[in-house]
Design a protein around this motif. Structure first.
Motif, PDB file in Angstrom:
ATOM      1  N   GLY A   1      53.553  -2.011  62.542  1.00 48.70           N
ATOM      2  CA  GLY A   1      52.619  -1.251  62.311  1.00 48.70           C
ATOM      3  C   GLY A   1      52.208  -0.590  63.584  1.00 48.70           C
TER       4      GLY A   1
ATOM      5  N   GLY B   1      46.561   2.734  53.175  1.00 42.43           N
ATOM      6  CA  GLY B   1      48.181   2.247  52.644  1.00 42.43           C
ATOM      7  C   GLY B   1      48.740   2.951  52.090  1.00 42.43           C
TER       8      GLY B   1
ATOM      9  N   HIS C   1      43.064   3.780  57.931  1.00 44.25           N
ATOM     10  CA  HIS C   1      44.969   2.259  57.879  1.00 44.25           C
ATOM     11  C   HIS C   1      44.762   1.485  59.414  1.00 44.25           C
ATOM     12  CE1 HIS C   1      47.569   0.330  55.379  1.00 44.25           C
ATOM     13  NE2 HIS C   1      48.624   0.275  56.833  1.00 44.25           N
TER      14      HIS C   1
ATOM     15  N   ALA D   1      54.546  -5.327  52.771  1.00 44.61           N
ATOM     16  CA  ALA D   1      53.204  -4.694  52.480  1.00 44.61           C
ATOM     17  C   ALA D   1      53.547  -5.020  50.836  1.00 44.61           C
ATOM     18  CB  ALA D   1      53.042  -3.656  52.375  1.00 44.61           C
TER      19      ALA D   1
ATOM     20  N   HIS E   1      57.692  -2.698  57.713  1.00 42.41           N
ATOM     21  CA  HIS E   1      56.321  -2.463  57.500  1.00 42.41           C
ATOM     22  C   HIS E   1      56.587  -2.344  55.926  1.00 42.41           C
ATOM     23  CE1 HIS E   1      52.330  -2.380  58.766  1.00 42.41           C
ATOM     24  NE2 HIS E   1      51.988  -1.284  58.260  1.00 42.41           N
ATOM     25  N   GLU E   2      56.858  -1.784  55.217  1.00 47.45           N
ATOM     26  CA  GLU E   2      57.137  -1.385  53.746  1.00 47.45           C
ATOM     27  C   GLU E   2      57.313  -2.641  52.719  1.00 47.45           C
ATOM     28  OE1 GLU E   2      58.527   2.141  51.841  1.00 47.45           O
ATOM     29  OE2 GLU E   2      57.721   3.394  53.655  1.00 47.45           O
TER      30      GLU E   2
END
Length: 198
Positions: free
Chosen positions: A30, A133, A159, A53, A49-50
């Motif tokens: 991030g 997010g 966020h 997550a 990041h995705e």
């Protein structure tokens, strides 16, 4: 003389360390997305990041199921019993070698301040991070359902606020793990499951 207490199950330890690794990965990627460091390029940071997550969301779904099926959710119910003594310990007693006023048991693993802190993470920080997010990720699909004032910039700001709150929690959490009878006692307990009682 010390005794050993089996405090953390295999799943709790797996959940704890997996969650920690994923949160650190999310913070690292991030901040790369924000341009705070160049250790990951933007495109790779977004992918990392995705993926992290979605893995964390999956882990939390299993953790929520586990907490409710085992009754461990009760560990997070706040209590004011002895909160003053625990607060005085962290404000002063810890620095003068006073004994911890809270005795951990398998049924009561968290002292009153921990319960409030963990509940804050569960009810404030996590929802802020996940809602913002997911709104950021799916904003184009939700365009007609969101209020006009809630643009991409506002969602990103929310966020980021959530990320800084999580980072603050992480720093304090890591610091407090060093406050046992030895600096690594709590960390060892979260690795082996066994806590040494002195």
């Amino acid at each position: 003389m010390s005794e050993r207490l089996y405090l953390f199950t295999r799943f709790e330890r797996f959940w704890h360390w997996s969650q920690a690794a994923l949160i650190i990965t999310l913070l690292f990627s991030g901040f790369a997305i924000h341009g705070s460091h160049a250790l990951l390029d933007f495109r790779r940071a977004v992918i990392v990041h995705e993926v992290a997550a979605w893995l964390l969301i999956t882990l939390w779904i299993f953790a929520i199921f586990w907490h409710f099926t085992t009754g461990q959710w009760k560990q997070y119910i706040p209590t004011l019993e002895n909160i003053g003594r625990v607060a005085r310990y962290y404000a002063h007693g810890i620095f003068v070698g006073a004994p911890h006023p809270y005795k951990v048991t398998r049924e009561r693993k968290h002292n009153p301040l921990q319960r409030i802190a963990y509940l804050g993470v569960l009810l404030l920080i996590n929802p802020l991070i996940w809602i913002s997010g997911l709104l950021y990720l799916f904003r184009h699909r939700l365009e007609g359902y969101l209020p006009a004032w809630l643009g991409l910039e506002q969602i990103a700001l929310l966020h980021t606020v959530g990320a800084f709150l999580m980072l603050t929690f992480l720093i304090v959490h890591v610091y407090l793990t060093t406050t046992g009878h030895t600096p690594l006692a709590h960390i060892r307990a979260m690795i082996s499951g066994w806590e040494e009682r002195h």
